[in-house]
Design an enzyme around this catalytic site. Sequence first.
Site, short mmCIF file in Angstrom:
data_model
loop_
_atom_site.label_atom_id
_atom_site.label_comp_id
_atom_site.label_asym_id
_atom_site.label_seq_id
_atom_site.Cartn_x
_atom_site.Cartn_y
_atom_site.Cartn_z
N LEU A 195 43.37 2.47 -15.56
CA LEU A 195 44.05 3.31 -14.57
C LEU A 195 43.73 4.12 -13.37
CD1 LEU A 195 47.18 4.10 -14.15
CD2 LEU A 195 46.80 5.80 -16.20
N SER A 196 42.48 4.81 -13.99
CA SER A 196 41.69 5.54 -13.14
C SER A 196 41.22 5.01 -11.77
CB SER A 196 40.48 6.29 -13.66
OG SER A 196 39.70 6.82 -12.88
N GLU A 197 40.72 3.69 -12.14
CA GLU A 197 40.48 2.87 -10.58
C GLU A 197 41.80 2.57 -9.83
OE1 GLU A 197 36.77 0.63 -12.83
OE2 GLU A 197 38.81 -0.26 -13.04
N ASP A 263 35.13 -5.80 -20.12
CA ASP A 263 34.57 -6.95 -20.16
C ASP A 263 35.25 -7.93 -21.15
OD1 ASP A 263 32.65 -6.06 -18.45
OD2 ASP A 263 31.05 -5.60 -20.02
#
EC number: 2.7.1.167
Length: 473
Positions: A195-197, A263
């Site tokens: 969400l931050s990205e 990952d």
Amino acid sequence: MKLSMPRFDQAPVLVVGDVMLDRYWHGGTSRISPEAPVPVVKVEQIEDRPGGAANVALNIAALGAPASLVGVTGDDEAADSLANSLKGAGVRAMFQRIAHQPTIVKLRVMSRHQQLLRIDFEEPFATDALALGAEVENLLEGIKVLVLSDYGKGALKNHQVLIQAARARGIPVLADPKGKDFSIYRGASLITPNLSEFETIVGGCVDEADLVAKGAKLMADLDLGALLVTRGEHGMTLLRPGHAAMHLPARAREVFDVTGAGDTVISTLAAAIAAGEELPHAVALANLAAGIVVGKLGTAAISAPELRRAIQRSEGSERGVLSLDQLLLAIEDARAHNEKIVFTNGCFDILHAGHVTYLEQARAQGDRLIVAVNDDASVSRLKGPGRPINSVDRRMAVLAGLGAVDWVISFPEATPENLLAQVKPDVLVKGGDYGIDQVVGADIVAAYGGTVKVLGLVENSSTTAIVEKIRGQ
């Protein structure tokens, strides 16, 4: 949505990206340094784990899918450690080794399962993008999915060359993006920002509708096949052009360490898509896998038995009546979790208090209890005309409903010897006043090092007696 375990063994995936080594120094702390107000850690164990793109490839291999990896390292001891770990896990790793530059190493100092300090060893790599692109293109033959694992460390210099090479062959491209410019991922089949990205690119999202609208615009602007926004404790949201948004809640029971969770998500997605799963199903599997990995310490891979068990738990099918193939698979998963398998057998025609007590005692001998039931024809041969009172499907259904019983299976022979030879339980249990050498199948179990136990029966409890009483005899 009903989940099932994909066939990963025919699902080759190629991972390209930033390779790094996650190194852990474990030790106890019992005093404060006299030199500064910091704890003194007495290092007792050093552990190396593949990180970044290497962890993605490792996760894919752990699920049972063929995994190849292309990345950039130094020409040093850390690169050797990575190569050895990946080879041991079955990953085909090809490194562009650059002399006089260090392999990226993230050193974590741990004490009592807590991270006290992280030290990073890294320099931007002078990657030969043309050589890396040519190597990737040579490896695409037979690959089902290409993963770009981008940590912004310099391994990926020309994303478009790789994306277009895969698209020309009809190979889906999944990218775990980094940075403030997502245009480098134009044309990817799926990107998986957290969400931050995501908000760094599109701006803050005030609510779900805002997230969906901004995601739709991003997909249109960048010609993306789909967008998966991972949202921590709020789960994840899958957006696809022309489809309603799909929101999945977080599946973690307890969050212990989020290292490597991204990952795990992209590796499970890649393996599932390569195995032929539709995207919503693949995302649901990735959500389950993420819920497992955050309950582990540090960078960790999710194994096929772990994922299969999570699927069974989510579908309510972890226990019950199984076929032989299903039972052997369940036993494989149980042993991967270091669980002891207990086996008992019988007709169990009319379940009574003696049976219940006996099965509870049998279950106490290990972690998983298998109850093998004579089918109807074999009960008739053993007990005579008029038996069984209850058909085999009804007998198995009642047994499966008992809390002490994990798995129920039927067999057609008079004895379960053929079944024992395939199941190979750790403990064979029988009720009655037999000597151990009189228990049918004891020789089979003893031959491979298993244990045979005889448990007493509850007095005045007998199916035959109950039948005779009902018949008025």
